[in-house]
Write a protein that holds these residues in place. Structure first.
Motif, PDB file in Angstrom:
ATOM      1  N   GLY A   1       0.803  -1.221   0.000  1.00 37.50           N
ATOM      2  CA  GLY A   1       0.000   0.000   0.000  1.00 37.50           C
ATOM      3  C   GLY A   1       0.831   1.263   0.000  1.00 37.50           C
ATOM      4  O   GLY A   1       0.334   2.343   0.314  1.00 37.50           O
ATOM      5  N   LYS A   2       2.094   1.139  -0.366  1.00 38.12           N
ATOM      6  CA  LYS A   2       3.005   2.279  -0.394  1.00 38.12           C
ATOM      7  C   LYS A   2       3.564   2.455  -1.794  1.00 38.12           C
ATOM      8  O   LYS A   2       3.825   1.480  -2.500  1.00 38.12           O
ATOM      9  CB  LYS A   2       4.182   2.071   0.576  1.00 38.12           C
ATOM     10  CG  LYS A   2       3.795   1.930   2.026  1.00 38.12           C
ATOM     11  CD  LYS A   2       3.308   3.238   2.589  1.00 38.12           C
ATOM     12  CE  LYS A   2       3.004   3.127   4.076  1.00 38.12           C
ATOM     13  NZ  LYS A   2       2.466   4.351   4.605  1.00 38.12           N
ATOM     14  N   LYS A   3       3.756   3.700  -2.178  1.00 39.19           N
ATOM     15  CA  LYS A   3       4.350   3.981  -3.476  1.00 39.19           C
ATOM     16  C   LYS A   3       5.794   3.485  -3.467  1.00 39.19           C
ATOM     17  O   LYS A   3       6.508   3.632  -2.479  1.00 39.19           O
ATOM     18  CB  LYS A   3       4.310   5.486  -3.745  1.00 39.19           C
ATOM     19  CG  LYS A   3       4.858   5.863  -5.082  1.00 39.19           C
ATOM     20  CD  LYS A   3       4.719   7.356  -5.327  1.00 39.19           C
ATOM     21  CE  LYS A   3       5.308   7.722  -6.674  1.00 39.19           C
ATOM     22  NZ  LYS A   3       5.255   9.162  -6.912  1.00 39.19           N
ATOM     23  N   MET A   4       6.190   2.880  -4.586  1.00 35.32           N
ATOM     24  CA  MET A   4       7.568   2.439  -4.747  1.00 35.32           C
ATOM     25  C   MET A   4       8.184   3.220  -5.890  1.00 35.32           C
ATOM     26  O   MET A   4       7.504   3.575  -6.848  1.00 35.32           O
ATOM     27  CB  MET A   4       7.617   0.940  -5.020  1.00 35.32           C
ATOM     28  CG  MET A   4       7.100   0.124  -3.857  1.00 35.32           C
ATOM     29  SD  MET A   4       7.208  -1.640  -4.125  1.00 35.32           S
ATOM     30  CE  MET A   4       8.906  -1.914  -3.739  1.00 35.32           C
ATOM     31  N   VAL A   5       9.466   3.494  -5.768  1.00 35.70           N
ATOM     32  CA  VAL A   5      10.170   4.246  -6.798  1.00 35.70           C
ATOM     33  C   VAL A   5      11.449   3.514  -7.169  1.00 35.70           C
ATOM     34  O   VAL A   5      11.959   2.680  -6.411  1.00 35.70           O
ATOM     35  CB  VAL A   5      10.508   5.687  -6.338  1.00 35.70           C
ATOM     36  CG1 VAL A   5       9.236   6.492  -6.092  1.00 35.70           C
ATOM     37  CG2 VAL A   5      11.396   5.673  -5.106  1.00 35.70           C
TER      38      VAL A   5
ATOM     39  N   GLY B   1      14.868  -4.418 -14.900  1.00 39.71           N
ATOM     40  CA  GLY B   1      16.030  -4.428 -14.020  1.00 39.71           C
ATOM     41  C   GLY B   1      16.016  -3.361 -12.938  1.00 39.71           C
ATOM     42  O   GLY B   1      16.969  -3.252 -12.181  1.00 39.71           O
ATOM     43  N   ALA B   2      14.953  -2.583 -12.862  1.00 45.82           N
ATOM     44  CA  ALA B   2      14.893  -1.512 -11.855  1.00 45.82           C
ATOM     45  C   ALA B   2      14.900  -2.113 -10.450  1.00 45.82           C
ATOM     46  O   ALA B   2      14.236  -3.104 -10.179  1.00 45.82           O
ATOM     47  CB  ALA B   2      13.642  -0.674 -12.055  1.00 45.82           C
ATOM     48  N   LYS B   3      15.668  -1.522  -9.583  1.00 41.82           N
ATOM     49  CA  LYS B   3      15.673  -1.883  -8.163  1.00 41.82           C
ATOM     50  C   LYS B   3      14.738  -0.906  -7.471  1.00 41.82           C
ATOM     51  O   LYS B   3      14.926   0.311  -7.558  1.00 41.82           O
ATOM     52  CB  LYS B   3      17.073  -1.781  -7.559  1.00 41.82           C
ATOM     53  CG  LYS B   3      18.097  -2.647  -8.240  1.00 41.82           C
ATOM     54  CD  LYS B   3      17.911  -4.087  -7.886  1.00 41.82           C
ATOM     55  CE  LYS B   3      19.031  -4.902  -8.513  1.00 41.82           C
ATOM     56  NZ  LYS B   3      18.658  -6.236  -8.804  1.00 41.82           N
ATOM     57  N   LEU B   4      13.743  -1.443  -6.797  1.00 44.17           N
ATOM     58  CA  LEU B   4      12.705  -0.594  -6.220  1.00 44.17           C
ATOM     59  C   LEU B   4      12.935  -0.358  -4.739  1.00 44.17           C
ATOM     60  O   LEU B   4      13.467  -1.213  -4.032  1.00 44.17           O
ATOM     61  CB  LEU B   4      11.340  -1.234  -6.432  1.00 44.17           C
ATOM     62  CG  LEU B   4      10.997  -1.613  -7.871  1.00 44.17           C
ATOM     63  CD1 LEU B   4       9.617  -2.225  -7.926  1.00 44.17           C
ATOM     64  CD2 LEU B   4      11.108  -0.424  -8.784  1.00 44.17           C
ATOM     65  N   LYS B   5      12.482   0.813  -4.286  1.00 46.88           N
ATOM     66  CA  LYS B   5      12.497   1.095  -2.848  1.00 46.88           C
ATOM     67  C   LYS B   5      11.135   1.661  -2.459  1.00 46.88           C
ATOM     68  O   LYS B   5      10.472   2.335  -3.240  1.00 46.88           O
ATOM     69  CB  LYS B   5      13.638   2.031  -2.464  1.00 46.88           C
ATOM     70  CG  LYS B   5      13.487   3.445  -2.945  1.00 46.88           C
ATOM     71  CD  LYS B   5      14.627   4.318  -2.434  1.00 46.88           C
ATOM     72  CE  LYS B   5      14.390   5.761  -2.833  1.00 46.88           C
ATOM     73  NZ  LYS B   5      15.402   6.649  -2.308  1.00 46.88           N
ATOM     74  N   VAL B   6      10.738   1.380  -1.243  1.00 44.32           N
ATOM     75  CA  VAL B   6       9.444   1.799  -0.719  1.00 44.32           C
ATOM     76  C   VAL B   6       9.545   3.232  -0.203  1.00 44.32           C
ATOM     77  O   VAL B   6      10.528   3.603   0.426  1.00 44.32           O
ATOM     78  CB  VAL B   6       9.008   0.858   0.431  1.00 44.32           C
ATOM     79  CG1 VAL B   6       7.690   1.292   1.023  1.00 44.32           C
ATOM     80  CG2 VAL B   6       8.935  -0.573  -0.050  1.00 44.32           C
ATOM     81  N   THR B   7       8.501   4.010  -0.463  1.00 46.59           N
ATOM     82  CA  THR B   7       8.416   5.366   0.090  1.00 46.59           C
ATOM     83  C   THR B   7       7.404   5.348   1.239  1.00 46.59           C
ATOM     84  O   THR B   7       6.807   4.311   1.524  1.00 46.59           O
ATOM     85  CB  THR B   7       7.938   6.375  -0.975  1.00 46.59           C
ATOM     86  OG1 THR B   7       6.574   6.086  -1.294  1.00 46.59           O
ATOM     87  CG2 THR B   7       8.799   6.320  -2.225  1.00 46.59           C
ATOM     88  N   ASN B   8       7.199   6.465   1.860  1.00 44.99           N
ATOM     89  CA  ASN B   8       6.184   6.569   2.915  1.00 44.99           C
ATOM     90  C   ASN B   8       4.837   7.023   2.365  1.00 44.99           C
ATOM     91  O   ASN B   8       3.886   7.198   3.128  1.00 44.99           O
ATOM     92  CB  ASN B   8       6.638   7.544   4.007  1.00 44.99           C
ATOM     93  CG  ASN B   8       7.737   6.950   4.854  1.00 44.99           C
ATOM     94  OD1 ASN B   8       7.753   5.734   5.089  1.00 44.99           O
ATOM     95  ND2 ASN B   8       8.667   7.761   5.287  1.00 44.99           N
ATOM     96  N   GLU B   9       4.740   7.220   1.054  1.00 49.14           N
ATOM     97  CA  GLU B   9       3.519   7.725   0.442  1.00 49.14           C
ATOM     98  C   GLU B   9       2.506   6.590   0.236  1.00 49.14           C
ATOM     99  O   GLU B   9       2.799   5.582  -0.396  1.00 49.14           O
ATOM    100  CB  GLU B   9       3.844   8.361  -0.907  1.00 49.14           C
ATOM    101  CG  GLU B   9       2.688   9.082  -1.534  1.00 49.14           C
ATOM    102  CD  GLU B   9       3.073   9.748  -2.848  1.00 49.14           C
ATOM    103  OE1 GLU B   9       2.143   9.990  -3.655  1.00 49.14           O
ATOM    104  OE2 GLU B   9       4.259  10.026  -3.077  1.00 49.14           O
ATOM    105  N   ASP B  10       1.304   6.768   0.796  1.00 44.58           N
ATOM    106  CA  ASP B  10       0.247   5.767   0.650  1.00 44.58           C
ATOM    107  C   ASP B  10      -0.328   5.770  -0.755  1.00 44.58           C
ATOM    108  O   ASP B  10      -0.438   6.824  -1.382  1.00 44.58           O
ATOM    109  CB  ASP B  10      -0.894   6.024   1.639  1.00 44.58           C
ATOM    110  CG  ASP B  10      -0.499   5.753   3.073  1.00 44.58           C
ATOM    111  OD1 ASP B  10       0.394   4.929   3.303  1.00 44.58           O
ATOM    112  OD2 ASP B  10      -1.094   6.385   3.966  1.00 44.58           O
ATOM    113  N   LEU B  11      -0.720   4.597  -1.231  1.00 45.24           N
ATOM    114  CA  LEU B  11      -1.415   4.475  -2.508  1.00 45.24           C
ATOM    115  C   LEU B  11      -2.919   4.502  -2.273  1.00 45.24           C
ATOM    116  O   LEU B  11      -3.389   4.016  -1.243  1.00 45.24           O
ATOM    117  CB  LEU B  11      -1.068   3.144  -3.177  1.00 45.24           C
ATOM    118  CG  LEU B  11       0.359   2.954  -3.654  1.00 45.24           C
ATOM    119  CD1 LEU B  11       0.563   1.513  -4.106  1.00 45.24           C
ATOM    120  CD2 LEU B  11       0.671   3.911  -4.778  1.00 45.24           C
ATOM    121  N   ASP B  12      -3.665   5.042  -3.225  1.00 45.81           N
ATOM    122  CA  ASP B  12      -5.120   4.935  -3.197  1.00 45.81           C
ATOM    123  C   ASP B  12      -5.469   3.663  -3.953  1.00 45.81           C
ATOM    124  O   ASP B  12      -5.332   3.604  -5.170  1.00 45.81           O
ATOM    125  CB  ASP B  12      -5.779   6.146  -3.852  1.00 45.81           C
ATOM    126  CG  ASP B  12      -7.302   6.033  -3.881  1.00 45.81           C
ATOM    127  OD1 ASP B  12      -7.855   5.068  -3.299  1.00 45.81           O
ATOM    128  OD2 ASP B  12      -7.937   6.905  -4.485  1.00 45.81           O
TER     129      ASP B  12
END
Length: 158
Positions: free
Chosen positions: A82-86, A111-122
Protein backbone atom coordinates in the motif's frame (compact mmCIF):
# COMPACT_ATOMS: atom_id res chain seq x y z
CA UNK A 1 -1.72 -36.53 -4.13
CA UNK A 2 1.53 -37.52 -5.85
CA UNK A 3 4.13 -35.09 -4.46
CA UNK A 4 2.49 -34.46 -1.09
CA UNK A 5 4.49 -35.74 1.89
CA UNK A 6 2.43 -37.79 4.32
CA UNK A 7 3.18 -38.46 7.95
CA UNK A 8 0.83 -41.22 9.11
CA UNK A 9 1.87 -40.88 12.76
CA UNK A 10 3.35 -37.81 14.40
CA UNK A 11 4.79 -37.62 17.88
CA UNK A 12 5.24 -34.19 19.41
CA UNK A 13 6.87 -33.49 22.75
CA UNK A 14 7.01 -30.00 24.17
CA UNK A 15 7.36 -28.76 27.73
CA UNK A 16 7.05 -32.30 29.07
CA UNK A 17 3.77 -32.95 27.25
CA UNK A 18 3.75 -35.74 24.68
CA UNK A 19 1.08 -36.01 21.99
CA UNK A 20 0.73 -38.75 19.41
CA UNK A 21 -1.35 -37.91 16.39
CA UNK A 22 -2.45 -40.53 13.86
CA UNK A 23 -3.37 -38.87 10.58
CA UNK A 24 -4.18 -42.09 8.71
CA UNK A 25 -7.90 -41.78 9.44
CA UNK A 26 -8.00 -38.57 7.39
CA UNK A 27 -6.55 -40.21 4.25
CA UNK A 28 -7.21 -38.27 1.04
CA UNK A 29 -9.23 -35.70 2.93
CA UNK A 30 -5.97 -33.96 3.89
CA UNK A 31 -5.23 -33.12 0.24
CA UNK A 32 -8.86 -32.07 -0.33
CA UNK A 33 -8.73 -29.82 2.74
CA UNK A 34 -5.43 -28.26 1.58
CA UNK A 35 -6.88 -27.53 -1.86
CA UNK A 36 -10.06 -26.10 -0.29
CA UNK A 37 -8.05 -23.89 2.07
CA UNK A 38 -5.80 -22.50 -0.68
CA UNK A 39 -8.68 -21.74 -3.04
CA UNK A 40 -10.88 -20.28 -0.28
CA UNK A 41 -8.12 -18.08 1.14
CA UNK A 42 -7.35 -16.89 -2.39
CA UNK A 43 -11.02 -16.08 -3.12
CA UNK A 44 -11.41 -14.27 0.22
CA UNK A 45 -8.23 -12.27 -0.37
CA UNK A 46 -9.28 -11.26 -3.91
CA UNK A 47 -12.29 -9.46 -2.46
CA UNK A 48 -9.89 -6.93 -0.88
CA UNK A 49 -7.37 -6.64 -3.74
CA UNK A 50 -7.08 -3.46 -5.81
CA UNK A 51 -8.83 -3.76 -9.19
CA UNK A 52 -7.85 -0.68 -11.20
CA UNK A 53 -7.36 -2.87 -14.30
CA UNK A 54 -7.89 -6.33 -12.81
CA UNK A 55 -4.50 -7.46 -14.12
CA UNK A 56 -3.10 -8.47 -10.74
CA UNK A 57 -6.20 -10.50 -9.88
CA UNK A 58 -6.05 -12.22 -13.29
CA UNK A 59 -2.37 -13.18 -12.90
CA UNK A 60 -2.68 -14.29 -9.27
CA UNK A 61 -3.23 -18.00 -8.65
CA UNK A 62 -2.73 -20.95 -6.32
CA UNK A 63 0.07 -23.50 -6.75
CA UNK A 64 1.10 -26.83 -5.28
CA UNK A 65 -2.46 -28.05 -4.80
CA UNK A 66 -3.46 -25.11 -2.65
CA UNK A 67 -0.29 -24.89 -0.56
CA UNK A 68 0.83 -21.56 -2.00
CA UNK A 69 -0.95 -18.44 -3.27
CA UNK A 70 0.99 -16.31 -5.77
CA UNK A 71 0.47 -12.59 -6.30
CA UNK A 72 3.15 -12.08 -9.00
CA UNK A 73 5.43 -9.21 -9.89
CA UNK A 74 6.86 -6.09 -8.29
CA UNK A 75 3.53 -4.29 -8.73
CA UNK A 76 1.94 -6.88 -6.43
CA UNK A 77 4.45 -6.07 -3.71
CA UNK A 78 3.83 -2.34 -4.09
CA UNK A 79 0.05 -2.80 -3.99
CA UNK A 80 0.20 -5.29 -1.11
CA UNK A 81 2.24 -2.91 1.03
CA UNK A 82 0.00 0.00 0.00
CA UNK A 83 3.01 2.28 -0.39
CA UNK A 84 4.35 3.98 -3.48
CA UNK A 85 7.57 2.44 -4.75
CA UNK A 86 10.17 4.25 -6.80
CA UNK A 87 13.25 3.31 -8.78
CA UNK A 88 16.13 3.49 -6.28
CA UNK A 89 18.41 5.16 -8.86
CA UNK A 90 16.07 7.72 -10.40
CA UNK A 91 13.58 8.24 -7.58
CA UNK A 92 10.76 7.96 -10.13
CA UNK A 93 7.64 5.85 -10.01
CA UNK A 94 6.44 3.51 -12.74
CA UNK A 95 5.56 4.71 -16.24
CA UNK A 96 1.97 4.63 -17.44
CA UNK A 97 1.75 2.51 -20.58
CA UNK A 98 -1.55 2.92 -22.47
CA UNK A 99 -3.48 -0.26 -23.24
CA UNK A 100 -6.36 1.42 -25.07
CA UNK A 101 -9.73 2.97 -24.22
CA UNK A 102 -8.38 5.22 -21.43
CA UNK A 103 -6.72 2.31 -19.58
CA UNK A 104 -3.07 1.76 -18.81
CA UNK A 105 -0.64 -0.46 -16.95
CA UNK A 106 2.14 0.71 -14.69
CA UNK A 107 5.65 -0.54 -15.46
CA UNK A 108 9.17 0.12 -14.23
CA UNK A 109 12.05 -0.28 -16.66
CA UNK A 110 13.56 -3.77 -16.83
CA UNK A 111 16.03 -4.43 -14.02
CA UNK A 112 14.89 -1.51 -11.86
CA UNK A 113 15.67 -1.88 -8.16
CA UNK A 114 12.71 -0.59 -6.22
CA UNK A 115 12.50 1.09 -2.85
CA UNK A 116 9.44 1.80 -0.72
CA UNK A 117 8.42 5.37 0.09
CA UNK A 118 6.18 6.57 2.92
CA UNK A 119 3.52 7.72 0.44
CA UNK A 120 0.25 5.77 0.65
CA UNK A 121 -1.42 4.47 -2.51
CA UNK A 122 -5.12 4.93 -3.20
CA UNK A 123 -6.13 1.32 -3.84
CA UNK A 124 -9.89 1.82 -4.08
CA UNK A 125 -10.15 2.46 -7.87
CA UNK A 126 -12.41 -0.31 -9.15
CA UNK A 127 -12.90 -1.88 -5.71
CA UNK A 128 -14.03 0.25 -2.76
CA UNK A 129 -13.17 -2.67 -0.42
CA UNK A 130 -9.51 -2.76 -1.55
CA UNK A 131 -6.85 -2.24 1.07
CA UNK A 132 -3.16 -2.96 1.65
CA UNK A 133 -2.20 -6.35 3.11
CA UNK A 134 -5.38 -7.87 1.72
CA UNK A 135 -4.53 -11.40 2.94
CA UNK A 136 -4.17 -10.27 6.56
CA UNK A 137 -7.46 -8.41 6.35
CA UNK A 138 -9.22 -11.40 4.76
CA UNK A 139 -7.85 -13.55 7.57
CA UNK A 140 -9.36 -11.26 10.22
CA UNK A 141 -12.72 -11.46 8.43
CA UNK A 142 -12.83 -15.13 7.34
CA UNK A 143 -10.51 -17.27 9.49
CA UNK A 144 -13.36 -18.92 11.35
CA UNK A 145 -15.07 -20.09 8.13
CA UNK A 146 -11.71 -21.27 6.69
CA UNK A 147 -11.11 -23.42 9.78
CA UNK A 148 -14.69 -24.74 9.77
CA UNK A 149 -14.39 -25.72 6.09
CA UNK A 150 -11.12 -27.58 6.68
CA UNK A 151 -12.60 -29.42 9.67
CA UNK A 152 -15.70 -30.37 7.67
CA UNK A 153 -13.57 -31.85 4.87
CA UNK A 154 -11.16 -33.65 7.21
CA UNK A 155 -14.08 -35.30 8.94
CA UNK A 156 -15.47 -36.56 5.63
CA UNK A 157 -17.86 -33.78 4.64
CA UNK A 158 -17.84 -32.08 1.26
Amino acid sequence: MGDMIHFPKISIEKSGIRAEIDLRKYGRNIAKAQWFLGETVFASSRAYMPMRTGGLAQRSHTEAKGQRIVFPGPAARMLYMGKKMVDSKTGRGPRKIPTGSNEYVLRFHRGAKLKVTNEDLDLTHGNPEARPRWFEYAKTQHLKEWVQGVKRILLGGK
